[in-house]
Design an enzyme around this catalytic site. Structure first.
Site, PDB file in Angstrom:
ATOM      1  CG  ASN A   9      -1.280   1.454   1.699  1.00 38.96           C
ATOM      2  OD1 ASN A   9      -1.368   2.070   0.057  1.00 38.96           O
ATOM      3  ND2 ASN A   9      -1.636   1.316   2.688  1.00 38.96           N
ATOM      4  CD1 TRP A  10       4.176   1.347  -2.673  1.00 34.05           C
ATOM      5  CD2 TRP A  10       3.958   2.011  -4.513  1.00 34.05           C
ATOM      6  NE1 TRP A  10       4.613   0.222  -3.155  1.00 34.05           N
ATOM      7  CE2 TRP A  10       4.744   0.696  -4.552  1.00 34.05           C
ATOM      8  CE3 TRP A  10       3.426   2.342  -5.583  1.00 34.05           C
ATOM      9  CZ2 TRP A  10       5.228   0.434  -5.907  1.00 34.05           C
ATOM     10  CZ3 TRP A  10       4.268   1.891  -6.726  1.00 34.05           C
ATOM     11  CH2 TRP A  10       4.905   1.040  -6.978  1.00 34.05           C
ATOM     12  CE  LYS A  11       0.360   3.434   4.804  1.00 37.40           C
ATOM     13  NZ  LYS A  11       0.259   3.490   6.060  1.00 37.40           N
ATOM     14  CG  HIS A  95      -5.787   2.426   4.849  1.00 33.89           C
ATOM     15  ND1 HIS A  95      -5.403   3.464   5.578  1.00 33.89           N
ATOM     16  CD2 HIS A  95      -4.647   1.713   4.858  1.00 33.89           C
ATOM     17  CE1 HIS A  95      -4.115   3.147   6.177  1.00 33.89           C
ATOM     18  NE2 HIS A  95      -3.850   2.240   5.460  1.00 33.89           N
ATOM     19  CD  GLU A  97      -2.635   5.503   6.409  1.00 29.70           C
ATOM     20  OE1 GLU A  97      -2.392   6.291   5.085  1.00 29.70           O
ATOM     21  OE2 GLU A  97      -1.708   5.432   7.176  1.00 29.70           O
ATOM     22  CD  GLU A 167      -3.605  -1.509   7.334  1.00 23.73           C
ATOM     23  OE1 GLU A 167      -2.641  -2.111   6.769  1.00 23.73           O
ATOM     24  OE2 GLU A 167      -4.777  -0.741   6.919  1.00 23.73           O
ATOM     25  N   GLY A 173       2.340   2.323  10.740  1.00 25.40           N
ATOM     26  CA  GLY A 173       3.359   3.193  10.330  1.00 25.40           C
ATOM     27  C   GLY A 173       4.561   3.764  11.762  1.00 25.40           C
ATOM     28  CB  SER A 213       5.117  -1.810  12.359  1.00 25.53           C
ATOM     29  OG  SER A 213       4.890  -0.190  11.764  1.00 25.53           O
ATOM     30  N   GLY A 235       5.288   0.952   4.363  1.00 30.74           N
ATOM     31  CA  GLY A 235       6.536   1.010   4.802  1.00 30.74           C
ATOM     32  C   GLY A 235       8.040   0.206   4.020  1.00 30.74           C
TER      33      GLY A 235
END
Ligand code: PGA
Length: 251
Positions: A9-11, A95, A97, A167, A173, A213, A235
């Protein structure tokens, strides 16, 4: 047998050029990963070029969000059909975020999932509790709410196209991973809920990813849990070598 699904998931990372360079560097490193499904969720601008670069490889490409309407006056939004046309085969929906910063609710998540399925996309539905919710003993209530409300109105047949990503928000993160046993406990709870909603056979077939993570150093242990069927990785998915190590966790 559920086929493990390791997905980046590159965000909001990577330009078009960086995305293409990533695939060119990663494709040879992941080509031998038998028995694992591989995906990358990427920013909208990079999707078409990424999908073109990934053609003929074992890497699937997906969006990180979509709107529920086919088209219309929704400035800044992208429809599921547009994602499919760009070469996506899946989309990440709900997600944390997006829930936290962009007003995503279970209601919009549900509409987006239905629209994505109607356009032939698979869906990764994200769920997870905040630290405050965990400390208040509300983890299963929150997670079950995300899953149940997100999937409202879907039938058993549609569940073949759904992947769930658990998640915990406090692990995203932060370098703080859920202990494998903690993840397993929540994953088992999700599968129990899916059994109640759709029956045992369907629930046993749904893949439940863990996210938060995940790194090359801890992926194997997380993946060893019986109800963990993959990982959604932020990440550690941004570098080809690290991504390949995640994908090749069995070897
Ligand atoms: P992380 O992100 O791997 O950087 O913790 C995971 C995610 O948000 O999907």
């Amino acid at each position: 047998m559920r086929k493990p699904f390791i997905c980046g998931n590159w965000k909001m990372y990577k330009t078009v050029a960086e995305a293409v360079a990533f695939v060119n560097a990663a494709k040879g490193l992941v080509a031998g990963a038998a028995g694992v499904e591989i995906g990358i969720g990427a920013p909208a601008t990079a999707l078409k070029a990424l999908a073109d670069a990934a053609k003929g490889t074992n890497i699937r490409v997906g969006g990180e969000n979509c709107h529920w309407e086919k088209e219309g006056a929704f400035t800044g939004e992208i429809s599921p059909g547009m994602l499919a046309e760009a070469g996506c085969s899946f989309v990440i929906i709900g997600h944390s975020e997006r829930r936290q910063y962009f007003g995503e609710t279970d209601g919009t998540v549900n509409k987006k999932i239905k629209a994505a399925l109607a356009n032939g996309l698979d869906v990764i539905l994200c769920c997870g509790e905040t630290l405050a919710e965990r400390e208040a003993g509300k983890t299963s209530q929150v997670v079950d709410g995300h899953v149940k409300n997100g999937l409202a109105g879907l039938d058993a047949g549609q569940m073949a196209k759904i992947v769930i990503a658990y998640e915990p928000v406090w692990a995203i993160g932060t370098g703080r991973t859920a202990a494998p046993a903690q993840a397993q406990e929540v994953h088992a709870g999700i599968r129990k809920l899916l059994t109640d909603l759709f029956g045992r056979e369907v629930a046993e077939g749904v893949r439940i990813q863990y996210g938060g993570s995940v790194k090359p150093e801890n992926v194997k242990e997380i993946m060893s849990q019986p109800d963990v069927d993959g990982a959604l990785v932020g990440g550690a998915s941004l570098k080809p070598e690290s991504f390949a190590q995640l994908v090749n966790y069995q070897g």
